[in-house]
Design an enzyme around this catalytic site. Structure first.
Site, PDB file in Angstrom:
ATOM      1  N   ASP A  30      41.893  93.714  47.196  1.00 18.97           N
ATOM      2  CA  ASP A  30      41.934  94.157  48.591  1.00 18.97           C
ATOM      3  C   ASP A  30      41.224  95.493  48.706  1.00 18.97           C
ATOM      4  O   ASP A  30      41.188  96.267  47.760  1.00 18.97           O
ATOM      5  CB  ASP A  30      43.373  94.275  49.106  1.00 18.97           C
ATOM      6  CG  ASP A  30      43.456  94.076  50.611  1.00 18.97           C
ATOM      7  OD1 ASP A  30      43.909  92.995  51.046  1.00 18.97           O
ATOM      8  OD2 ASP A  30      43.033  94.997  51.354  1.00 18.97           O
ATOM      9  N   GLY A 256      60.887  77.593  74.200  1.00 20.05           N
ATOM     10  CA  GLY A 256      61.096  79.013  73.938  1.00 20.05           C
ATOM     11  C   GLY A 256      60.211  79.881  74.815  1.00 20.05           C
ATOM     12  O   GLY A 256      59.696  79.422  75.849  1.00 20.05           O
ATOM     13  N   CYS A 263      48.462  83.327  64.005  1.00 18.85           N
ATOM     14  CA  CYS A 263      47.520  82.187  63.956  1.00 18.85           C
ATOM     15  C   CYS A 263      47.305  81.477  65.294  1.00 18.85           C
ATOM     16  O   CYS A 263      46.175  81.411  65.774  1.00 18.85           O
ATOM     17  CB  CYS A 263      47.987  81.187  62.910  1.00 18.85           C
ATOM     18  SG  CYS A 263      47.864  81.850  61.239  1.00 18.85           S
ATOM     19  N   LYS A 266      45.171  83.194  68.258  1.00 18.97           N
ATOM     20  CA  LYS A 266      43.739  83.423  67.991  1.00 18.97           C
ATOM     21  C   LYS A 266      43.013  82.112  67.672  1.00 18.97           C
ATOM     22  O   LYS A 266      41.844  81.946  68.019  1.00 18.97           O
ATOM     23  CB  LYS A 266      43.557  84.442  66.871  1.00 18.97           C
ATOM     24  CG  LYS A 266      43.812  83.919  65.473  1.00 18.97           C
ATOM     25  CD  LYS A 266      43.474  84.949  64.412  1.00 18.97           C
ATOM     26  CE  LYS A 266      43.782  84.441  63.012  1.00 18.97           C
ATOM     27  NZ  LYS A 266      43.003  83.305  62.577  1.00 18.97           N
TER      28      LYS A 266
HETATM   29  N1  NAD Z   1      49.352  84.506  58.157  1.00 19.39           N
HETATM   30  C1  NAD Z   1      49.476  83.182  58.136  1.00 19.39           C
HETATM   31  O1  NAD Z   1      50.565  82.636  58.281  1.00 19.39           O
HETATM   32  C2  NAD Z   1      48.261  82.308  57.920  1.00 19.39           C
HETATM   33  C3  NAD Z   1      48.434  80.947  57.655  1.00 19.39           C
HETATM   34  C4  NAD Z   1      47.315  80.146  57.442  1.00 19.39           C
HETATM   35  C5  NAD Z   1      46.048  80.702  57.528  1.00 19.39           C
HETATM   36  N2  NAD Z   1      45.884  82.021  57.820  1.00 19.39           N
HETATM   37  C6  NAD Z   1      44.524  82.574  57.855  1.00 19.39           C
HETATM   38  O2  NAD Z   1      44.293  83.265  56.641  1.00 19.39           O
HETATM   39  C7  NAD Z   1      43.459  84.404  56.875  1.00 19.39           C
HETATM   40  C8  NAD Z   1      44.149  85.661  56.379  1.00 19.39           C
HETATM   41  O3  NAD Z   1      45.310  85.857  57.160  1.00 19.39           O
HETATM   42  P1  NAD Z   1      46.441  86.918  56.757  1.00 19.39           P
HETATM   43  O4  NAD Z   1      47.538  86.757  57.717  1.00 19.39           O
HETATM   44  O5  NAD Z   1      46.697  86.798  55.292  1.00 19.39           O
HETATM   45  O6  NAD Z   1      45.634  88.287  57.023  1.00 19.39           O
HETATM   46  P2  NAD Z   1      46.081  89.777  56.661  1.00 19.39           P
HETATM   47  O7  NAD Z   1      45.525  90.625  57.742  1.00 19.39           O
HETATM   48  O8  NAD Z   1      47.532  89.822  56.338  1.00 19.39           O
HETATM   49  O9  NAD Z   1      45.298  90.091  55.292  1.00 19.39           O
HETATM   50  C9  NAD Z   1      43.913  90.207  55.191  1.00 19.39           C
HETATM   51  C10 NAD Z   1      43.615  91.206  54.074  1.00 19.39           C
HETATM   52  O10 NAD Z   1      42.210  91.174  53.785  1.00 19.39           O
HETATM   53  C11 NAD Z   1      41.806  92.487  53.410  1.00 19.39           C
HETATM   54  N3  NAD Z   1      40.341  92.570  53.466  1.00 19.39           N
HETATM   55  C12 NAD Z   1      39.521  92.519  54.550  1.00 19.39           C
HETATM   56  N4  NAD Z   1      38.228  92.575  54.153  1.00 19.39           N
HETATM   57  C13 NAD Z   1      38.218  92.658  52.807  1.00 19.39           C
HETATM   58  C14 NAD Z   1      37.180  92.721  51.819  1.00 19.39           C
HETATM   59  N5  NAD Z   1      35.895  92.693  52.145  1.00 19.39           N
HETATM   60  N6  NAD Z   1      37.558  92.802  50.531  1.00 19.39           N
HETATM   61  C15 NAD Z   1      38.862  92.816  50.170  1.00 19.39           C
HETATM   62  N7  NAD Z   1      39.881  92.740  51.062  1.00 19.39           N
HETATM   63  C16 NAD Z   1      39.552  92.653  52.365  1.00 19.39           C
HETATM   64  C17 NAD Z   1      42.573  93.367  54.360  1.00 19.39           C
HETATM   65  O11 NAD Z   1      42.663  94.693  53.885  1.00 19.39           O
HETATM   66  C18 NAD Z   1      43.935  92.657  54.423  1.00 19.39           C
HETATM   67  O12 NAD Z   1      44.832  93.181  53.465  1.00 19.39           O
HETATM   68  C19 NAD Z   1      43.158  84.392  58.368  1.00 19.39           C
HETATM   69  O13 NAD Z   1      41.949  83.738  58.584  1.00 19.39           O
HETATM   70  C20 NAD Z   1      44.298  83.595  58.949  1.00 19.39           C
HETATM   71  O14 NAD Z   1      43.956  82.969  60.150  1.00 19.39           O
HETATM   72  C21 NAD Z   1      46.976  82.837  57.997  1.00 19.39           C
END
Ligand code: NAD
Length: 447
Positions: A30, A256, A263, A266
């Site tokens: 990260d 609700g 998710c 967006k």
């Molecule tokens: N949160 C969920 O429940 C969920 C479920 C399924 C899919 N997703 C998808 O997964 C993806 C990630 O979601 P999330 O909730 O984990 O996001 P998040 O914001 O919790 O985490 C993203 C991380 O990526 C890091 N980051 C950004 N650019 C970077 C780079 N160049 N190098 C290294 N680290 C970098 C950020 O610092 C951050 O810690 C999104 O596309 C989301 O739509 C999320």
């Protein structure tokens, strides 16, 4: 097998920890130095049941490591997963792909030997091809393939969802990439989880179609709930009556305050924008987005009505702030629309959430945060149940009556029984259920 997970958020950290549990050597990378420092010390930056123990045991076994050094983690990896955020782009609602493309560029520079670059982030159709182009541009000689492997885990049950998914989707036209991913997910074959291989574009679209369908289901039952209120029907029973039909299914039929979270809001909007851009608008999802936005705004009005049409000078206790239970995620939570509207109408808000208050404090500084549910209700004119954490499901109604100025509850998650609440002497408002419910309570059939 050795993989690098780029982005150590909700998805990257859970996926990385679970792959390491399968025996894969994983480095979670990260840009956020503080996050990586804390993880190295065993401090988990998010609340996710079971995650701390999983990270701890795999870190101890040295299968799971953390780093800010992307190039070091990518070099020599068999697979590199992009799991960075794809938030809504300000202004137009398209997915903001700057983090994905930024990561792709860095990955391209760092590749050594054959590597599969996998987008795990939720990305619009065409993103995988663009990732491929970017890497090819920065490193024309690199040996790599691109695949899409969208993630379907849910916050709050993320580890089980990852370990026992309904399906795994892998999109790539490269047999080599398919083989690497097949090996990675091999432990799931053993427990007979379906793995669907598709083209890149199809896998990308599956994720948006799935989330938009679920958001549509929620919005459908929310509108049916509104109709129930007008005609004296009970949305619990309607949901049960239709949900037992195998073609419909019982899940995601809980009326609700409108969907929120990191998710659905967006992703529905991004699908709408993609579809419009290519001239194939998905009007049903356009409507879902509009109806859900309107609903979150309307919920404040519902609370105001429960308080006798005014909250001016009144104290409202709010139980639950996160968009759903068992997470600390506040992204697009209905509380972020409802609480400011109540404050704007003159209310004082005393809130409690088991895990979301650290983040909520930053987003809503004008709220008073309390140590537990009962503390929040002291002297309150009404209590609003906004997130159905288990600890709010069986509150001591007599104690609440002693604590509150007036026993009024707006239950925006339908976790109490209307009849029982009226019998207990509460003014009780919920979603889509008649004043005194009988049937759902009698057949013992909560969801
Ligand atoms: N949160 C969920 O429940 C969920 C479920 C399924 C899919 N997703 C998808 O997964 C993806 C990630 O979601 P999330 O909730 O984990 O996001 P998040 O914001 O919790 O985490 C993203 C991380 O990526 C890091 N980051 C950004 N650019 C970077 C780079 N160049 N190098 C290294 N680290 C970098 C950020 O610092 C951050 O810690 C999104 O596309 C989301 O739509 C999320």
């Amino acid at each position: 097998m050795r993989i690098a997970m780029i982005g150590t958020g909700y998805v990257g950290l859970v996926s990385g920890a679970c792959f390491s549990e399968f025996g894969v050597e994983v480095v979670c990378i990260d840009k956020d130095e503080e996050k990586i420092d804390r993880l190295k010390k065993g401090i988990i930056p998010i609340f996710e049941p079971g995650l701390e123990a999983l990270v701890e045991s795999n870190a101890r076994a040295r299968r799971l490591t953390f780093s800010t050094d992307l190039a070091g983690g990518v070099a020599g990896a068999d697979g590199v997963f992009i799991a960075v955020g794809t938030p809504s782009r300000r202004g137009d609602g398209h997915a903001d792909l700057s983090y994905v493309y930024g990561a792709a560029e860095e990955i391209g520079r760092a590749l050594t030997g054959y590597t599969v670059v996998v987008t795990k982030s939720t990305v619009p159709v065409g993103t995988g091809r663009e990732v491929e182009r970017i890497i090819r541009q920065v490193r024309p000689d690199a040996e790599f393939d691109v695949a899409s492997n969208p993630e379907f885990l849910r916050e709050g049950s993320a580890i089980n969802d990852f370990m026992r998914p309904d399906r795994v989707v892998i999109g790539t036209s490269s047999p080599h990439a398919r083989e690497v991913l097949r090996q990675l997910y091999r432990p799931l074959y053993l427990i007979e989880r379906p793995i669907i291989f598709t083209q890149l574009e199809t896998a990308e679209l599956i994720k948006y179609a799935a989330n938009s369908f679920l958001a549509t289901k929620i919005t459908f039952i929310n509108e049916i709930a509104d109709l129930c209120e007008k005609v004296g029907a009970d949305v619990h029973d309607v949901a049960r009556g239709i949900g037992l039909d195998g073609r419909i299914g019982r899940k995601f039929l809980h009326a609700g305050p409108g969907y929120g979270g990191s998710c659905f809001p967006k992703d529905t909007l991004a699908l709408v924008r993609t579809a419009q851009a290519v001239g194939a608008p998905i009007r049903i999802v356009e409507t879902v987005v509009a109806v859900n936005d309107e609903r979150k705004r309307h919920m404040a009005q519902k609370v105001i009505e429960a308080c006798g049409d005014s909250v001016q000078g009144k104290t409202i206790a709010v139980l639950g702030l996160t968009f759903k239970p068992n997470t600390d995620d506040m992204r697009e939570a209905p509380s972020l629309s409802i609480l400011p509207a109540l404050i704007g109408a003159g209310a004082k808000i005393c809130a409690y959430d088991p895990e979301g208050m650290d983040e909520a404090r930053k987003l809503m500084p004008h709220v008073t945060y309390c140590g537990n549910a009962y503390e929040a209700m002291e002297g309150a004119d009404a209590v609003v149940v906004l997130t159905e954490w288990n600890q709010f499901r069986a509150l001591d109604l007599e104690r609440m009556k002693r604590l509150m100025r007036t026993p009024t509850m707006a239950d925006l998650r339908n976790i109490y029984d209307p009849e029982q609440m009226h019998e207990a002497g509460f003014t009780y408002v919920c979603i889509g259920r008649p004043e005194s419910g009988v049937s759902a309570a009698q057949d013992g059939g909560g969801e």
